[in-house]
Design a protein around this motif. Structure first.
Motif, PDB file in Angstrom:
ATOM      1  N   ILE A 156      51.505  38.496-102.032  1.00  0.00           N
ATOM      2  CA  ILE A 156      52.552  39.481-101.732  1.00  0.00           C
ATOM      3  C   ILE A 156      52.760  40.419-102.912  1.00  0.00           C
ATOM      4  CG2 ILE A 156      55.002  39.775-101.188  1.00  0.00           C
ATOM      5  CD1 ILE A 156      54.801  37.019 -99.766  1.00  0.00           C
ATOM      6  N   GLY A 157      52.773  41.728-102.629  1.00  0.00           N
ATOM      7  CA  GLY A 157      52.921  42.738-103.670  1.00  0.00           C
ATOM      8  C   GLY A 157      54.098  43.659-103.406  1.00  0.00           C
ATOM      9  N   LYS A 158      53.977  44.889-103.889  1.00  0.00           N
ATOM     10  CA  LYS A 158      55.081  45.836-103.779  1.00  0.00           C
ATOM     11  C   LYS A 158      55.260  46.303-102.338  1.00  0.00           C
ATOM     12  CE  LYS A 158      51.978  49.425-105.605  1.00  0.00           C
ATOM     13  NZ  LYS A 158      51.753  50.304-106.782  1.00  0.00           N
ATOM     14  N   SER A 159      56.507  46.608-102.005  1.00  0.00           N
ATOM     15  CA  SER A 159      56.852  47.012-100.640  1.00  0.00           C
ATOM     16  C   SER A 159      56.249  48.367-100.304  1.00  0.00           C
ATOM     17  CB  SER A 159      58.374  47.070-100.486  1.00  0.00           C
ATOM     18  OG  SER A 159      58.928  45.791-100.697  1.00  0.00           O
ATOM     19  N   PRO A 160      55.817  48.527 -99.020  1.00  0.00           N
ATOM     20  CA  PRO A 160      55.813  47.514 -97.955  1.00  0.00           C
ATOM     21  C   PRO A 160      54.648  46.543 -98.115  1.00  0.00           C
ATOM     22  CG  PRO A 160      54.895  49.561 -97.141  1.00  0.00           C
ATOM     23  CD  PRO A 160      55.351  49.835 -98.547  1.00  0.00           C
ATOM     24  N   SER A 161      54.936  45.266 -97.973  1.00  0.00           N
ATOM     25  CA  SER A 161      53.918  44.238 -98.112  1.00  0.00           C
ATOM     26  C   SER A 161      53.934  43.355 -96.866  1.00  0.00           C
ATOM     27  CB  SER A 161      54.158  43.415 -99.381  1.00  0.00           C
ATOM     28  OG  SER A 161      53.070  42.547 -99.636  1.00  0.00           O
ATOM     29  N   PHE A 162      53.316  42.193 -96.947  1.00  0.00           N
ATOM     30  CA  PHE A 162      53.286  41.282 -95.798  1.00  0.00           C
ATOM     31  C   PHE A 162      52.892  39.894 -96.285  1.00  0.00           C
ATOM     32  CE2 PHE A 162      49.207  43.363 -96.311  1.00  0.00           C
ATOM     33  CZ  PHE A 162      48.269  42.349 -96.173  1.00  0.00           C
ATOM     34  N   ASP A 163      53.304  38.905 -95.504  1.00  0.00           N
ATOM     35  CA  ASP A 163      52.927  37.516 -95.758  1.00  0.00           C
ATOM     36  C   ASP A 163      51.975  37.103 -94.650  1.00  0.00           C
ATOM     37  OD1 ASP A 163      52.782  34.930 -96.680  1.00  0.00           O
ATOM     38  OD2 ASP A 163      54.745  34.314 -95.938  1.00  0.00           O
ATOM     39  N   ASP A 195      31.548  36.068 -97.932  1.00  0.00           N
ATOM     40  CA  ASP A 195      31.041  34.898 -97.209  1.00  0.00           C
ATOM     41  C   ASP A 195      32.147  34.208 -96.426  1.00  0.00           C
ATOM     42  OD1 ASP A 195      32.481  33.998 -99.339  1.00  0.00           O
ATOM     43  OD2 ASP A 195      30.982  32.570-100.072  1.00  0.00           O
ATOM     44  N   ILE A 196      33.281  34.919 -96.234  1.00  0.00           N
ATOM     45  CA  ILE A 196      34.411  34.413 -95.458  1.00  0.00           C
ATOM     46  C   ILE A 196      34.244  34.896 -94.020  1.00  0.00           C
ATOM     47  CG2 ILE A 196      36.914  34.330 -95.238  1.00  0.00           C
ATOM     48  CD1 ILE A 196      35.927  33.113 -97.830  1.00  0.00           C
ATOM     49  N   VAL A 197      34.067  33.988 -93.062  1.00  0.00           N
ATOM     50  CA  VAL A 197      33.805  34.399 -91.674  1.00  0.00           C
ATOM     51  C   VAL A 197      34.730  33.660 -90.714  1.00  0.00           C
ATOM     52  CG1 VAL A 197      31.399  34.994 -92.136  1.00  0.00           C
ATOM     53  CG2 VAL A 197      31.976  32.663 -91.446  1.00  0.00           C
ATOM     54  N   ASN A 198      34.841  34.215 -89.521  1.00  0.00           N
ATOM     55  CA  ASN A 198      35.637  33.622 -88.435  1.00  0.00           C
ATOM     56  C   ASN A 198      37.100  33.422 -88.837  1.00  0.00           C
ATOM     57  OD1 ASN A 198      33.287  33.428 -86.826  1.00  0.00           O
ATOM     58  ND2 ASN A 198      32.783  31.443 -87.758  1.00  0.00           N
ATOM     59  N   ALA A 199      37.671  34.408 -89.494  1.00  0.00           N
ATOM     60  CA  ALA A 199      39.058  34.307 -89.939  1.00  0.00           C
ATOM     61  C   ALA A 199      40.012  34.342 -88.748  1.00  0.00           C
ATOM     62  CB  ALA A 199      39.396  35.442 -90.907  1.00  0.00           C
ATOM     63  N   LYS A 200      40.994  33.447 -88.788  1.00  0.00           N
ATOM     64  CA  LYS A 200      42.016  33.379 -87.744  1.00  0.00           C
ATOM     65  C   LYS A 200      43.390  33.330 -88.401  1.00  0.00           C
ATOM     66  CE  LYS A 200      43.852  30.347 -84.111  1.00  0.00           C
ATOM     67  NZ  LYS A 200      43.717  29.016 -83.439  1.00  0.00           N
ATOM     68  N   THR A 201      44.258  34.267 -88.041  1.00  0.00           N
ATOM     69  CA  THR A 201      45.597  34.311 -88.622  1.00  0.00           C
ATOM     70  C   THR A 201      46.463  33.191 -88.058  1.00  0.00           C
ATOM     71  OG1 THR A 201      45.527  36.699 -89.030  1.00  0.00           O
ATOM     72  CG2 THR A 201      47.697  35.685 -88.897  1.00  0.00           C
ATOM     73  N   LEU A 202      47.078  32.437 -88.963  1.00  0.00           N
ATOM     74  CA  LEU A 202      47.966  31.344 -88.584  1.00  0.00           C
ATOM     75  C   LEU A 202      49.434  31.751 -88.663  1.00  0.00           C
ATOM     76  CD1 LEU A 202      46.203  28.515 -90.616  1.00  0.00           C
ATOM     77  CD2 LEU A 202      45.977  28.959 -88.161  1.00  0.00           C
ATOM     78  N   TYR A 203      49.726  32.686 -89.567  1.00  0.00           N
ATOM     79  CA  TYR A 203      51.115  33.119 -89.764  1.00  0.00           C
ATOM     80  C   TYR A 203      51.098  34.544 -90.298  1.00  0.00           C
ATOM     81  CZ  TYR A 203      55.764  33.562 -91.811  1.00  0.00           C
ATOM     82  OH  TYR A 203      57.029  34.013 -92.126  1.00  0.00           O
ATOM     83  N   LEU A 204      52.013  35.365 -89.798  1.00  0.00           N
ATOM     84  CA  LEU A 204      52.128  36.745 -90.263  1.00  0.00           C
ATOM     85  C   LEU A 204      53.571  37.189 -90.211  1.00  0.00           C
ATOM     86  CD1 LEU A 204      50.816  39.418 -91.150  1.00  0.00           C
ATOM     87  CD2 LEU A 204      50.528  39.980 -88.721  1.00  0.00           C
ATOM     88  N   GLU A 205      54.079  37.716 -91.318  1.00  0.00           N
ATOM     89  CA  GLU A 205      55.439  38.254 -91.408  1.00  0.00           C
ATOM     90  C   GLU A 205      55.400  39.598 -92.122  1.00  0.00           C
ATOM     91  OE1 GLU A 205      59.298  39.130 -91.326  1.00  0.00           O
ATOM     92  OE2 GLU A 205      58.488  37.359 -90.307  1.00  0.00           O
ATOM     93  N   THR A 206      55.984  40.613 -91.486  1.00  0.00           N
ATOM     94  CA  THR A 206      56.049  41.947 -92.083  1.00  0.00           C
ATOM     95  C   THR A 206      57.488  42.427 -92.267  1.00  0.00           C
ATOM     96  OG1 THR A 206      55.835  42.983 -89.892  1.00  0.00           O
ATOM     97  CG2 THR A 206      53.795  42.597 -91.133  1.00  0.00           C
ATOM     98  N   LYS A 207      58.408  41.987 -91.405  1.00  0.00           N
ATOM     99  CA  LYS A 207      59.785  42.510 -91.412  1.00  0.00           C
ATOM    100  C   LYS A 207      60.479  42.303 -92.753  1.00  0.00           C
ATOM    101  CE  LYS A 207      60.616  41.914 -86.438  1.00  0.00           C
ATOM    102  NZ  LYS A 207      61.447  41.225 -85.406  1.00  0.00           N
ATOM    103  N   ASP A 208      60.253  41.155 -93.377  1.00  0.00           N
ATOM    104  CA  ASP A 208      60.955  40.836 -94.619  1.00  0.00           C
ATOM    105  C   ASP A 208      60.397  41.581 -95.821  1.00  0.00           C
ATOM    106  OD1 ASP A 208      62.738  39.106 -93.427  1.00  0.00           O
ATOM    107  OD2 ASP A 208      61.494  37.328 -93.761  1.00  0.00           O
ATOM    108  N   PHE A 209      59.330  42.367 -95.631  1.00  0.00           N
ATOM    109  CA  PHE A 209      58.655  42.978 -96.777  1.00  0.00           C
ATOM    110  C   PHE A 209      58.530  44.496 -96.631  1.00  0.00           C
ATOM    111  CE2 PHE A 209      57.209  38.645 -96.218  1.00  0.00           C
ATOM    112  CZ  PHE A 209      57.524  38.104 -97.456  1.00  0.00           C
ATOM    113  N   LYS A 210      59.378  45.097 -95.793  1.00  0.00           N
ATOM    114  CA  LYS A 210      59.331  46.557 -95.610  1.00  0.00           C
ATOM    115  C   LYS A 210      59.964  47.267 -96.797  1.00  0.00           C
ATOM    116  CE  LYS A 210      59.238  46.504 -90.558  1.00  0.00           C
ATOM    117  NZ  LYS A 210      59.919  46.911 -89.303  1.00  0.00           N
TER     118      LYS A 210
END
Length: 210
Positions: A156-163, A195-210
């Motif tokens: 997590i970095g400077k706004s707007p960011s995301f988790d 060499d990172i393949v078949n990535a699947k998002t398990l959790y995503l949050e954007t509202k808290d980092f606007k």
């Protein structure tokens, strides 16, 4: 006598400073499963006492684990509203278990309570980092879990960011941690030129980092 009184005051003052822990609070968590293991991720914020990315493997009583695994597969978001505790002590390994309520959805955003007063045992810390809101976005902690599996956690970095937390196939050994630059200021679906393949998002949050 005066020196004795001053000494006692100093002891009281130092004791009160040590006793005051600014990290004490309600530290909500997101739950997700990888293979047959359950992980919990502290819900971070850009600043303040919640500005910590902390992920650990957790063990639940067998009857609840059996019920929880299908929930984690069926729902995009499962969260925990835990008892109040010190995040500093959790990070330092001084808290090895806590109780909490399990919600389908976000417990602060109309989530549905599913189980109450469940004991979570803290087994294995996967990530323990302070949020640095002045840095650029796009970097991911890449953590080897073994069995050709990696956990990817957006730094997590400077706004707007995301988790964002994702699982993917990789050749990292269990316990190996590196930083991967996605070259993007947004949530990532594919980690190109890696060499990172078949990535699947398990959790995503954007509202808290606007």
């Amino acid at each position: 006598m005066k020196n004795t009184f001053t000494f006692l005051l100093l002891i009281c003052f130092c004791g009160s400073v040590r006793a005051h822990d600014h990290s004490i609070g309600l530290h909500g968590m997101a739950l997700f499963a990888i293979n047959d293991r359950i992980y919990a991720s502290h819900l971070p914020m850009p600043q303040g006492k919640h500005a910590v990315q902390f992920i650990f493997e957790t063990q639940l009583p067998n009857q609840y684990k059996t019920q929880l695994m299908p929930l984690l597969k069926a729902h995009k978001l499962v969260t925990v509203r835990p008892e109040t505790f010190s995040l500093n002590k959790l990070r330092a390994g001084q808290i090895t278990k806590f109780s909490g309520d399990i919600f389908i959805g976000h417990f602060e955003r109309s989530g549905k309570i599913e189980h109450t007063n469940i004991t979570f045992n803290v087994q294995n810390t996967i990530l323990n980092k302070v949020v640095k809101s002045s840095q650029d976005n796009g970097l991911f902690y890449t953590i080897g879990l073994g069995n050709r599996t990696c956990l990817l956690v957006h730094k997590i970095g400077k706004s707007p960011s995301f988790d964002q937390i994702a699982v993917a196939n990789c050749d990292y050994l269990a316990g190996n941690i590196a930083e991967l630059n996605s070259s993007a200021n947004r949530p990532v679906k594919i980690f190109e030129l890696t060499d990172i393949v078949n990535a699947k998002t398990l959790y995503l949050e954007t509202k808290d980092f606007k």
